[in-house]
Design a protein around this motif. Structure first.
Motif, PDB file in Angstrom:
ATOM      1  N   VAL A 102       0.857  -1.182   0.000  1.00  7.46           N
ATOM      2  CA  VAL A 102       0.000   0.000   0.000  1.00  7.46           C
ATOM      3  C   VAL A 102       0.896   1.236   0.000  1.00  7.46           C
ATOM      4  O   VAL A 102       1.828   1.341   0.799  1.00  7.46           O
ATOM      5  N   LYS A 103       0.609   2.185  -0.866  1.00 11.45           N
ATOM      6  CA  LYS A 103       1.378   3.431  -0.882  1.00 11.45           C
ATOM      7  C   LYS A 103       0.922   4.321   0.271  1.00 11.45           C
ATOM      8  O   LYS A 103      -0.271   4.506   0.479  1.00 11.45           O
ATOM      9  N   ARG A 104       1.899   4.829   1.022  1.00  8.32           N
ATOM     10  CA  ARG A 104       1.597   5.727   2.141  1.00  8.32           C
ATOM     11  C   ARG A 104       2.373   7.024   1.933  1.00  8.32           C
ATOM     12  O   ARG A 104       3.470   7.007   1.385  1.00  8.32           O
ATOM     13  N   PRO A 105       1.840   8.128   2.409  1.00  8.62           N
ATOM     14  CA  PRO A 105       2.580   9.386   2.285  1.00  8.62           C
ATOM     15  C   PRO A 105       3.845   9.345   3.144  1.00  8.62           C
ATOM     16  O   PRO A 105       3.873   8.718   4.191  1.00  8.62           O
ATOM     17  N   VAL A 106       4.883   9.998   2.657  1.00 10.36           N
ATOM     18  CA  VAL A 106       6.140  10.059   3.369  1.00 10.36           C
ATOM     19  C   VAL A 106       6.431  11.529   3.706  1.00 10.36           C
ATOM     20  O   VAL A 106       6.329  12.394   2.841  1.00 10.36           O
ATOM     21  N   TYR A 107       6.776  11.805   4.979  1.00 12.60           N
ATOM     22  CA  TYR A 107       7.072  13.165   5.414  1.00 12.60           C
ATOM     23  C   TYR A 107       8.528  13.222   5.851  1.00 12.60           C
ATOM     24  O   TYR A 107       9.009  12.365   6.586  1.00 12.60           O
ATOM     25  N   LEU A 108       9.210  14.255   5.439  1.00 12.81           N
ATOM     26  CA  LEU A 108      10.587  14.472   5.854  1.00 12.81           C
ATOM     27  C   LEU A 108      10.646  15.756   6.658  1.00 12.81           C
ATOM     28  O   LEU A 108      10.119  16.795   6.252  1.00 12.81           O
ATOM     29  N   ASP A 109      11.317  15.707   7.806  1.00 14.30           N
ATOM     30  CA  ASP A 109      11.470  16.891   8.639  1.00 14.30           C
ATOM     31  C   ASP A 109      12.848  17.461   8.381  1.00 14.30           C
ATOM     32  O   ASP A 109      13.857  16.920   8.829  1.00 14.30           O
ATOM     33  N   PHE A 110      12.917  18.579   7.640  1.00 16.02           N
ATOM     34  CA  PHE A 110      14.191  19.214   7.314  1.00 16.02           C
ATOM     35  C   PHE A 110      14.582  20.287   8.352  1.00 16.02           C
ATOM     36  O   PHE A 110      15.604  20.933   8.224  1.00 16.02           O
ATOM     37  N   ALA A 111      13.768  20.457   9.378  1.00 17.88           N
ATOM     38  CA  ALA A 111      14.026  21.494  10.361  1.00 17.88           C
ATOM     39  C   ALA A 111      15.227  21.173  11.226  1.00 17.88           C
ATOM     40  O   ALA A 111      15.821  22.046  11.829  1.00 17.88           O
ATOM     41  N   MET A 112      15.645  19.986  11.331  1.00 17.26           N
ATOM     42  CA  MET A 112      16.741  19.617  12.234  1.00 17.26           C
ATOM     43  C   MET A 112      18.068  19.889  11.668  1.00 17.26           C
ATOM     44  O   MET A 112      18.677  19.919  10.823  1.00 17.26           O
TER      45      MET A 112
END
Length: 112
Positions: A102-112
């Motif tokens: 199943v395709k799921r959304p991927v989130y990347l946190d670039f704030a670090m």
């Protein structure tokens, strides 16, 4: 015992010809199943059509007709088995291409 008449010989010959045609169709399917690449996407050009004017099958041709039926059923079973295997392979391949079922959304946190 009476001698065979011309009509009974014609009747037997007609049934023999019909069984010959049917047997050739079964042989074509068996050949295709034996060679996986041959005729993979090409259906038979002249599918067998049952004759309508033959009457009852002569008793002496019954064993041959039964043998052809057995071969037809075996070929149909093999076709069904291969279709099932093909569907399973397609399902597995579709999961491999995406990496997951199943395709799921991927989130990347670039704030670090």
């Amino acid at each position: 015992m009476t001698a065979p008449t011309a009509n009974s010989l014609d009747w037997r010959a007609a049934w023999t010809a019909a069984l010959d045609d049917l047997e050739m169709d079964v042989l074509a399917v068996e050949t295709m199943l034996a060679d996986e690449r041959r005729l993979a996407e090409t259906p038979p050009a002249n599918p067998w059509v049952p004759p309508t004017d033959l009457g009852a099958l002569p008793l002496e041709l019954r064993p041959r007709a039964d043998e052809i039926l057995t071969r037809q059923l075996a070929a149909a079973e093999e076709i069904a088995r291969r279709l099932t295997a093909n569907r399973q392979q397609m399902a597995a391949t579709s999961r491999i291409e995406t990496g997951e079922a199943v395709k799921r959304p991927v989130y990347l946190d670039f704030a670090m």
